[in-house]
Design an enzyme around this catalytic site. Sequence first.
Site, short mmCIF file in Angstrom:
data_model
loop_
_atom_site.label_atom_id
_atom_site.label_comp_id
_atom_site.label_asym_id
_atom_site.label_seq_id
_atom_site.Cartn_x
_atom_site.Cartn_y
_atom_site.Cartn_z
N HIS A 283 0.82 -1.30 -0.04
CA HIS A 283 -0.04 0.06 0.16
C HIS A 283 0.76 1.35 0.04
O HIS A 283 0.96 1.90 1.23
CB HIS A 283 -0.95 -0.10 1.19
CG HIS A 283 -2.20 0.73 1.06
ND1 HIS A 283 -2.16 2.13 1.46
CD2 HIS A 283 -3.24 0.50 0.40
CE1 HIS A 283 -3.32 2.71 1.21
NE2 HIS A 283 -3.89 1.88 0.35
N GLU A 433 -20.04 22.41 -8.89
CA GLU A 433 -18.78 23.15 -9.57
C GLU A 433 -17.85 22.30 -10.04
O GLU A 433 -17.17 22.22 -10.84
CB GLU A 433 -18.51 24.39 -8.74
CG GLU A 433 -19.47 25.43 -8.73
CD GLU A 433 -20.41 25.13 -7.58
OE1 GLU A 433 -20.23 24.34 -6.78
OE2 GLU A 433 -21.58 26.14 -7.30
N HIS A 494 -19.43 36.25 -1.27
CA HIS A 494 -19.31 36.26 -2.75
C HIS A 494 -18.47 37.03 -3.41
O HIS A 494 -18.62 37.00 -4.72
CB HIS A 494 -20.99 36.61 -2.95
CG HIS A 494 -21.88 35.34 -2.82
ND1 HIS A 494 -22.03 34.82 -1.64
CD2 HIS A 494 -22.66 35.07 -3.58
CE1 HIS A 494 -22.89 33.97 -1.75
NE2 HIS A 494 -23.53 33.96 -3.04
C1 LIG Z 1 -7.43 14.05 -3.52
C2 LIG Z 1 -6.41 13.16 -3.10
N1 LIG Z 1 -6.22 12.98 -1.85
C3 LIG Z 1 -5.29 12.30 -1.23
C4 LIG Z 1 -4.46 11.59 -2.09
C5 LIG Z 1 -3.08 10.81 -1.58
N2 LIG Z 1 -3.69 9.29 -1.69
C6 LIG Z 1 -3.17 8.66 -2.50
S1 LIG Z 1 -3.92 6.90 -2.72
C7 LIG Z 1 -4.77 7.46 -1.39
C8 LIG Z 1 -5.69 6.45 -0.78
C9 LIG Z 1 -5.58 5.22 -1.16
O1 LIG Z 1 -6.57 4.33 -0.75
P1 LIG Z 1 -7.54 3.76 -1.82
O2 LIG Z 1 -8.10 4.98 -2.45
O3 LIG Z 1 -8.59 2.88 -1.32
O4 LIG Z 1 -6.69 3.29 -2.74
P2 LIG Z 1 -6.05 1.70 -2.76
O5 LIG Z 1 -4.64 2.02 -1.87
O6 LIG Z 1 -6.69 0.68 -1.97
O7 LIG Z 1 -5.77 1.35 -3.97
C10 LIG Z 1 -4.42 8.61 -0.84
C11 LIG Z 1 -5.26 9.24 0.39
C12 LIG Z 1 -4.66 11.80 -3.46
N3 LIG Z 1 -3.79 11.15 -4.39
N4 LIG Z 1 -5.63 12.52 -3.90
#
Ligand SMILES: Cc1ncc(C[n+]2csc(CCOP(=O)(O)OP(=O)(O)O)c2C)c(N)n1
Length: 688
Positions: A283, A433, A494
């Site tokens: 992960h 938006e 606004h």
């Molecule tokens: C808008 C946004 N916020 C935070 C992140 C940082 N980020 C990358 S992966 C992730 C979470 C991973 O969990 P998941 O979406 O369940 O994906 P998985 O690891 O299970 O593939 C985060 C918070 C991001 N890429 N985009």
Amino acid sequence: MSSSAASISPDLDRLAIDTIRTLSMDAVEAAKSGHPGTPMALAPVAYTIWKDFLRYDPADPHWPNRDRFVLSCGHASMLLYSLLHLAGVRQAAPGCTGHAEPAVSLDDIRQFRQLGSRCAGHPEQHLTVGVETTTGPLGQGCGNSVGMAIASRWLAASYNGPDATLFDFDTYVLCSDGDLMEGVACEAASLAGHLKLSNLCWIYDDNAITIEGETDLAFSEDVGRRFAGLGWRVELVADANDTAAVGKALSGFKDEAERPTLIIVKSVIGFGAPTKAGSHAAHGAPLGPEEVGGAKEAYGWPAGDAFAVPAGVPERFAATLGQRGAAARAAWQEAYAAAKLAAPEAIAELDCLLAGGLPAGWEAAIPSFPADAKGLASRVSSGQVLQALSGSIPWFLGGSADLAPSTMTLIPGAGDFGPEQPAGRNFHFGIREHAMAAAANGMALSGLRPYAATFFVFFDYLKPALRLSALGELGVIYILTHDSIGLGEDGPTHQPIEQLASARAVPGLSVFRPADANEVAEAYRVALQRPNRPAVMVLSRQNLPTLDRTTVGAAEGVARGGYILRDVDGGTPDCILIGTGSEVPICLDAAESLAASGIAARVVSLPSWDLFAEQDAAYREAVLPAAVTARVACEAACGFGWERWIGEQGRFIGMDSFGGSAPAKQLFTHFGITADAVAAAARELVGQ
Ligand SMILES: Cc1ncc(C[n+]2csc(CCOP(=O)(O)OP(=O)(O)O)c2C)c(N)n1
Ligand SMILES: [Mg+2]
């Protein structure tokens, strides 16, 4: 393949899936960063889509009617790169086939996340052929996909002939927990459900894990019921490795004619990694050599053979996806040729659209506005320009987030886009938006020239998608009205203050704040000519005088970003007054009053900083001579960044607080944004 084929499973599908997995592991390992776990877990799902469903010809990745595959969880980028490589997607320019060079080579994969590789950390559409949209900020790909599904419907309604289906492409999205936690995806899903986009399929990787841990830390809703409530068809697949079940769910999508589809797939991140520790490492971090070895052993893969592509795997892609896609594209080309005979004008129009061009003579429609002291609000002149241009550019279309009457974006007689009117050109995005902008990106990626409108203060609500318009080089036009305290009584909630500075800080974005109706017209002319550059039109609610161009500089100066509006009679000016938008008339008044006391002031209109900065040094020097350091800028916004044009000694007249709730005129006086204040600052600077 360099390894011994004997040790590899004879099942080609399993082999292909494991190749996606091992390429992903090896690339992340070599890069020492990235997410291997999700590509490993989703390999069977993605493979099933590509092998059995996606209508896509790797020889012609720009084929207009290809199904779109969007990896919204862009952190799993190696999944997409592996697919592009194994499917043999070619580095082809639009309309050209037969290129030998792969879009993603094994070397690119070896160089995952390194400078110059087409395998960037997250997929970037403008960088890598075959990447349909830039993803990484979670939720954006979901938003884009709604725009793609909209475009498929609109293109079909506009260009399919009675016997020629030129457009009916589907859009598939792989998304993760993070995607579905993000608001933008929910906005987009709500819109898709409302629009009955049954050509849209999201596959949700329900692996119950995000970065901080198990999703029950922060996410306990029933996603399926939520989507059902949004008007989606929802299917469950209990195991991502069950490709038959995945295929069945995808067939269900193909059969659905009313609703978009969400397929919830349970998966285990880092599937195949031998330990629980491995699944955590998967992960967001490389597995490490031990875990990689263990995983490869579990797949029956030869150890120590990085980046191996077993014989038979590319061939498997070619025999399934490749053959199906080539046949579909060939059939499409026949339909296209027939359509061209039957309706040559319509197809010529389509060709122009697909080439990112503009119809011949499109500019003739742009109105020019007579001098008028009372004038009109720039949102109103924008509306007039928009209407004229929508008559000459059929695929220049869009709408607003429930503010069409205020942003002047409704095109009379153009129809409301929806299931009943798929060729409608007025889009009602609802008060969403962020999804509006993300969908506009998807529409732009599908060949349309979209505009998206709201109040400028809500720039911040759509900014993350606008940022990706700029990064992805998408010519979306943002029409953002009510641009300052000049909107008056609605008050500080606004009234934009810092939004201009924020917009100007975005690389690759054109920002226009036109001073009058003719500058508005020129701003559209310039913006439309740059299909790979988004633009923001910052427009007033209140009337602006239409300047008499026989006495001031021509509005064509907008094309250079800034220009001399009013000059001194020969010689060097004593001072320069620089304004944008509604503050240009204030600068002109100040120059008059300075002239009366013998101070020669030049007035410069600077509607677009970015275009002005692009001009050669000689032009910029001609407009803003270095020798004239007595400069006053006036803009009803925060002064952040203005020192770039006024220098250390310059003075800025504008806002340094939030606004207030009162009639506009009173606010300008209250905050000291007046011709007197500009003139006084200039007098001080020239020592009078
Ligand atoms: C808008 C946004 N916020 C935070 C992140 C940082 N980020 C990358 S992966 C992730 C979470 C991973 O969990 P998941 O979406 O369940 O994906 P998985 O690891 O299970 O593939 C985060 C918070 C991001 N890429 N985009
Ligand atoms: Mg997850």
